[in-house]
Design a protein around this motif. Structure first.
Motif, PDB file in Angstrom:
ATOM      1  N   ILE A  18       0.862  -1.184   0.000  1.00 12.74           N
ATOM      2  CA  ILE A  18       0.000   0.000   0.000  1.00 12.74           C
ATOM      3  C   ILE A  18       0.904   1.241   0.000  1.00 12.74           C
ATOM      4  CG2 ILE A  18      -1.860   1.246   1.191  1.00 12.74           C
ATOM      5  CD1 ILE A  18      -2.648  -1.329   2.559  1.00 12.74           C
ATOM      6  N   ILE A  19       0.549   2.213  -0.809  1.00 12.50           N
ATOM      7  CA  ILE A  19       1.313   3.465  -0.843  1.00 12.50           C
ATOM      8  C   ILE A  19       0.332   4.629  -0.714  1.00 12.50           C
ATOM      9  CG2 ILE A  19       2.754   4.974  -2.287  1.00 12.50           C
ATOM     10  CD1 ILE A  19       3.899   2.407  -3.564  1.00 12.50           C
ATOM     11  N   VAL A  20       0.663   5.566   0.173  1.00 12.67           N
ATOM     12  CA  VAL A  20      -0.095   6.812   0.252  1.00 12.67           C
ATOM     13  C   VAL A  20       0.857   7.917  -0.197  1.00 12.67           C
ATOM     14  CG1 VAL A  20      -1.457   8.355   1.703  1.00 12.67           C
ATOM     15  CG2 VAL A  20      -1.367   5.921   2.251  1.00 12.67           C
ATOM     16  N   SER A  21       0.501   8.630  -1.256  1.00 12.11           N
ATOM     17  CA  SER A  21       1.401   9.632  -1.819  1.00 12.11           C
ATOM     18  C   SER A  21       0.830  11.030  -1.687  1.00 12.11           C
ATOM     19  CB  SER A  21       1.633   9.360  -3.310  1.00 12.11           C
ATOM     20  OG  SER A  21       2.533   8.322  -3.491  1.00 12.11           O
ATOM     21  N   GLY A  56      11.234   8.653 -11.002  1.00 14.49           N
ATOM     22  CA  GLY A  56      11.340   8.166  -9.628  1.00 14.49           C
ATOM     23  C   GLY A  56      11.164   6.663  -9.640  1.00 14.49           C
ATOM     24  N   LYS A  57      10.453   6.147  -8.658  1.00 15.98           N
ATOM     25  CA  LYS A  57      10.258   4.700  -8.575  1.00 15.98           C
ATOM     26  C   LYS A  57       9.048   4.266  -9.402  1.00 15.98           C
ATOM     27  CE  LYS A  57      13.510   4.180  -5.500  1.00 15.98           C
ATOM     28  NZ  LYS A  57      13.322   4.718  -4.152  1.00 15.98           N
ATOM     29  N   THR A  58       9.139   3.063  -9.940  1.00 14.25           N
ATOM     30  CA  THR A  58       7.994   2.430 -10.572  1.00 14.25           C
ATOM     31  C   THR A  58       7.411   1.466  -9.557  1.00 14.25           C
ATOM     32  OG1 THR A  58       9.071   2.585 -12.691  1.00 14.25           O
ATOM     33  CG2 THR A  58       7.248   1.041 -12.548  1.00 14.25           C
ATOM     34  N   VAL A  59       6.146   1.638  -9.222  1.00 16.17           N
ATOM     35  CA  VAL A  59       5.566   0.856  -8.137  1.00 16.17           C
ATOM     36  C   VAL A  59       4.384   0.037  -8.635  1.00 16.17           C
ATOM     37  CG1 VAL A  59       6.315   2.557  -6.453  1.00 16.17           C
ATOM     38  CG2 VAL A  59       4.006   2.724  -7.395  1.00 16.17           C
ATOM     39  N   TYR A  61      -2.982   2.234  -4.200  1.00 15.57           N
ATOM     40  CA  TYR A  61      -2.223   3.479  -4.291  1.00 15.57           C
ATOM     41  C   TYR A  61      -3.184   4.629  -4.028  1.00 15.57           C
ATOM     42  CZ  TYR A  61       1.168   6.894  -6.036  1.00 15.57           C
ATOM     43  OH  TYR A  61       2.066   7.947  -6.149  1.00 15.57           O
ATOM     44  N   ILE A  62      -2.904   5.420  -3.008  1.00  8.49           N
ATOM     45  CA  ILE A  62      -3.777   6.552  -2.684  1.00  8.49           C
ATOM     46  C   ILE A  62      -3.018   7.840  -2.995  1.00  8.49           C
ATOM     47  CG2 ILE A  62      -5.203   7.642  -0.902  1.00  8.49           C
ATOM     48  CD1 ILE A  62      -5.358   5.007   0.552  1.00  8.49           C
ATOM     49  N   THR A  95      -5.360  -1.106  -7.453  1.00  8.11           N
ATOM     50  CA  THR A  95      -6.445  -0.149  -7.219  1.00  8.11           C
ATOM     51  C   THR A  95      -5.848   1.231  -6.978  1.00  8.11           C
ATOM     52  OG1 THR A  95      -7.784  -1.879  -6.210  1.00  8.11           O
ATOM     53  CG2 THR A  95      -8.426   0.397  -5.744  1.00  8.11           C
ATOM     54  N   ILE A  96      -6.422   2.234  -7.623  1.00  7.74           N
ATOM     55  CA  ILE A  96      -5.945   3.609  -7.443  1.00  7.74           C
ATOM     56  C   ILE A  96      -7.067   4.457  -6.845  1.00  7.74           C
ATOM     57  CG2 ILE A  96      -5.140   5.703  -8.617  1.00  7.74           C
ATOM     58  CD1 ILE A  96      -3.802   3.866 -10.694  1.00  7.74           C
TER      59      ILE A  96
END
Ligand SMILES: Cc1cc2nc3c(=O)[nH]c(=O)nc-3n(C[C@H](O)[C@H](O)[C@H](O)COP(=O)(O)OP(=O)(O)OC[C@H]3O[C@@H](n4cnc5c(N)ncnc54)[C@H](O)[C@@H]3O)c2cc1C
Ligand SMILES: Cc1cc2nc3c(=O)[nH]c(=O)nc-3n(C[C@H](O)[C@H](O)[C@H](O)COP(=O)(O)OP(=O)(O)OC[C@H]3O[C@@H](n4cnc5c(N)ncnc54)[C@H](O)[C@@H]3O)c2cc1C
Lengths: 334, 255
Positions: A216-219, A266-269, A274-275, A294-295
């Protein structure tokens, strides 16, 4: 230049303490596959000062031959000294192809060397292969903000040179060292070094951020408004057990370190979730995160392009929405 | 100090159409100044102000990009005193070394200069090499990822270069080619007065390209990456109800 051998070289950048930068070790992994397909020897090139640690690391990660240039003039990277040394080695040994890690120094060295050797250079590659028909390297790199993946070949010049993104390839398992080590003495006159290093300040608290492996990533983007604006992002991330990401605009503004950047540069995730908060959804950002299962987007502007790629979106203020969401998640997980 | 800023005119990547066969349609894409060349122009403007110097902008490209008065005025409203152009269609695809040769050839025709400023990398291709190769071709020192520039006396600049884990302070002898990072400054928005003045500034088209030897690279394939279908459920408003609905969605679908 003519290739005198079928060897594939990996340039291994060293740290000031003589150890090898990760990307150099990573590149031995595709290097091995490519050298086998090209029928040459996988050769690591180590330039620096007091480089025993780097030599040991490459020897135990698949290099069959190691060329070492060690001397005080290489203790700190300068374009001039490193270009002179690497070009001298290429001219002497004539490799067929060369991989360089696309760090800032690698991006400086690659073009300088290729220019002197009068050849092309494919920058910032994200995939590598060998064309089975002619044994040439097929270099793949993104272009037009990630709208396009281009595959490029260098048909007539040697060595074929490319810089490769750190983190694209994984280090191989450590093995017994069996590499042949060749030491070359190459001296560079002080007068040939036209930039003087006055001072170096090292950032010791460099953050380790594992975006590539995150579920999970919160950006946060420019919409968070400043360094403090990352607080609600971090809190939501903590509640979710997520990693914090960022847009380049937030990184360039100095609000968060580059290690958090997601996107073309940057990074490819590829997380499950992804929020994106306060991120408009520029094509270069999407290039790094459109593989997420899911975005979710939170953005004040209903027209923001991020909503075109979102599965779920909230048109609203992130400073209102995130604390409530964080509470909900905490409650659900309590 | 005489400063030359290299700026590339690029198709606006936000308006590129991806066709169903995953190729790109650039035919209706408008041109713009490459995003990070705006940082180079801004650095040029600041350095010229500090050293009572001048800024010349230099661009190499095809006629559809460089014949545009709008683009020319845009460059000239951002601190450049004059603009020099090399207009040649054959540059749309070659390799960066060919572009660097054209830039180096043009720079030899610009008279004496102290510093050449480039952007960190172009918006469209972002090889981050053209500036460095231009420096190499001219036999000048080059420095990439520059995050600060300070005059340091006759024929010298003090330059800060930011790497992954360290910041270097370097002293470089001039003339030199510096590629500035996108963090170096926030490009200012041109004032109305600058936009008005831009139309009156000199534009020169150079024709001497220098001898080009042809590209050493060849394109094998270009394809847009595949995109996933998205659900696009968008709720207006950040009230508790909207957020609760999002929380439900996350709990059900993702957590
Ligand atoms: C060669 C090149 C490479 C690049 N590489 C990358 C890359 O790797 N990664 C990357 O991210 N970018 C990259 N970029 C930059 C990219 O083009 C965009 O400039 C950048 O992604 C914009 O970041 P942003 O969305 O945070 O900012 P903006 O585009 O300014 O968007 C901010 C958004 O926040 C919203 N907002 C503002 N306040 C609030 C609030 N209170 N609540 C909710 N929403 C709010 C606004 O509506 C807006 O949509 C690259 C550009 C180039 C030219
Ligand atoms: C899909 C695709 C992929 C490509 N891949 C490669 C490749 O891997 N290797 C390769 O050698 N070529 C490649 N090319 C060829 C490329 O078009 C040219 O080589 C181009 O000059 C490369 O520079 P860049 O735009 O990446 O500029 P960069 O090297 O990123 O530019 C750095 C800076 O140099 C200056 N600059 C660059 N171009 C100009 C200009 N025309 N006028 C004025 N200033 C300029 C600007 O200050 C700019 O910020 C590719 C072309 C395409 C269409």
């Amino acid at each position: 230049m003519e290739a005198k051998t079928k060897d594939l070289w990996v340039f291994v950048e060293t740290n000031e303490d003589g150890s090898a930068k990760n990307v150099g070790i990573e590149l031995l992994t595709p290097g091995k596959m490519m050298a086998e397909k090209q029928g040459g020897t996988l050769t690591a090139v180590v330039i620096g000062h007091h480089t025993d640690a780097a030599v040991h690391a490459v020897a135990t990660h698949g290099a069959a031959r190691i060329l070492v240039v060690d001397g005080p003039e290489y203790a700190h990277y300068t374009t001039d000294a490193y270009t002179i040394a690497l070009c001298a080695l290429v001219e002497k040994y004539g490799p067929t192809s060369m991989l360089i890690g696309a760090t800032n120094k690698g991006r400086d060295l690659g073009p300088r060397v290729s220019c002197r050797l009068k050849g092309g250079l494919t920058a910032d590659c994200t995939a590598l292969d060998i064309d089975p028909d002619d044994g040439k390297v097929a270099w793949t790199r993104p272009a037009f903000g990630g709208n396009l993946m281009a595959t490029i070949k260098c048909p007539n010049n040697f060595p074929q040179i490319g810089t490769v993104r750190p983190g694209v390839f994984k280090k191989c398992e450590e093995t017994e060292a069996s590499a042949e080590v060749i030491r070359e003495e190459i001296h560079v006159d002080a007068k040939d070094i036209r930039t003087q290093v006055l001072e170096v300040i090292r950032d010791m608290n460099e953050e380790k951020v594992d975006l590539e492996g995150a579920e999970i990533i919160v950006s946060g983007g420019r919409g968070v408004g400043g360094p403090d604006g990352f607080a609600p992002i971090r809190e939501l991330a903590a509640a979710l057990g997520a990693t914090v990401g960022a847009s380049r605009a937030a990184v360039d503004s100095g609000w968060i370190s580059h290690a958090h950047q997601v996107g073309q540069t940057g990074k490819t995730v590829g997380p499950k979730l992804y929020i994106a908060c306060g991120i408009s959804g520029a094509i270069q950002h999407l290039a790094g995160m459109s593989g997420a299962d899911t975005i979710v987007a939170v953005n004040r502007d209903p027209e923001a392009p991020i909503f075109d790629v979102a599965d779920y979106g909230i048109v609203g203020d992130l400073f209102e929405a995130l604390p409530v969401l964080t509470e909900e998640i905490r409650r659900a997980r309590a | 100090m005489k400063i030359i800023v290299c700026c590339k005119i690029v198709p606006n990547e936000e308006e590129i159409r991806v066709l169903p066969d995953r190729s790109l349609d650039l035919s209706a894409t408008p041109w713009k100044i490459s995003q990070y060349d705006l940082n180079a122009l801004e650095s040029g403007r600041q350095l010229a102000a500090e050293t009572k110097g001048s800024v010349t902008a230099l661009s190499v490209g095809g006629p559809s990009a460089l014949d545009s008065t709008k683009i020319r005025k845009d460059v000239l409203s951002r601190g450049a005193d004059d603009l020099k152009l090399v207009i040649d269609d054959s540059h749309s695809f070659s390799d960066s070394l060919e572009t660097a040769k054209a830039l180096a050839g043009a720079l030899k025709n610009c008279g004496a200069f102290d510093v050449v400023l480039c952007g960190m990398g172009s918006s469209d291709l972002y090889l981050q090499e053209t500036g460095i190769q231009t420096g190499a071709l001219l036999g000048l020192p080059s420095i990439n990822n520059v995050t600060a520039i300070r005059p340091a006396g006759e024929g010298l600049l003090e330059v800060e270069r930011t790497l992954e884990e360290e910041v270097e302070t370097l002293e470089v002898t001039l003339p030199a080619v510096l590629s500035v990072s996108s963090e170096i400054n926030v490009p200012s928005v041109p004032a109305m007065r600058e936009i008005m003045r831009a139309g009156k500034k000199p534009v020169a088209v150079l024709d001497d390209l220098g001898a080009l030897d042809g590209a050493s690279l060849e394109m094998l394939e270009q394809l847009a990456p595949e995109q996933q279908e998205r659900r696009q459920e968008v709720i207006e408003g950040d009230g508790d109800e909207a957020v609760e609905a999002l929380a439900q969605f996350l709990k059900k679908e993702c957590l």
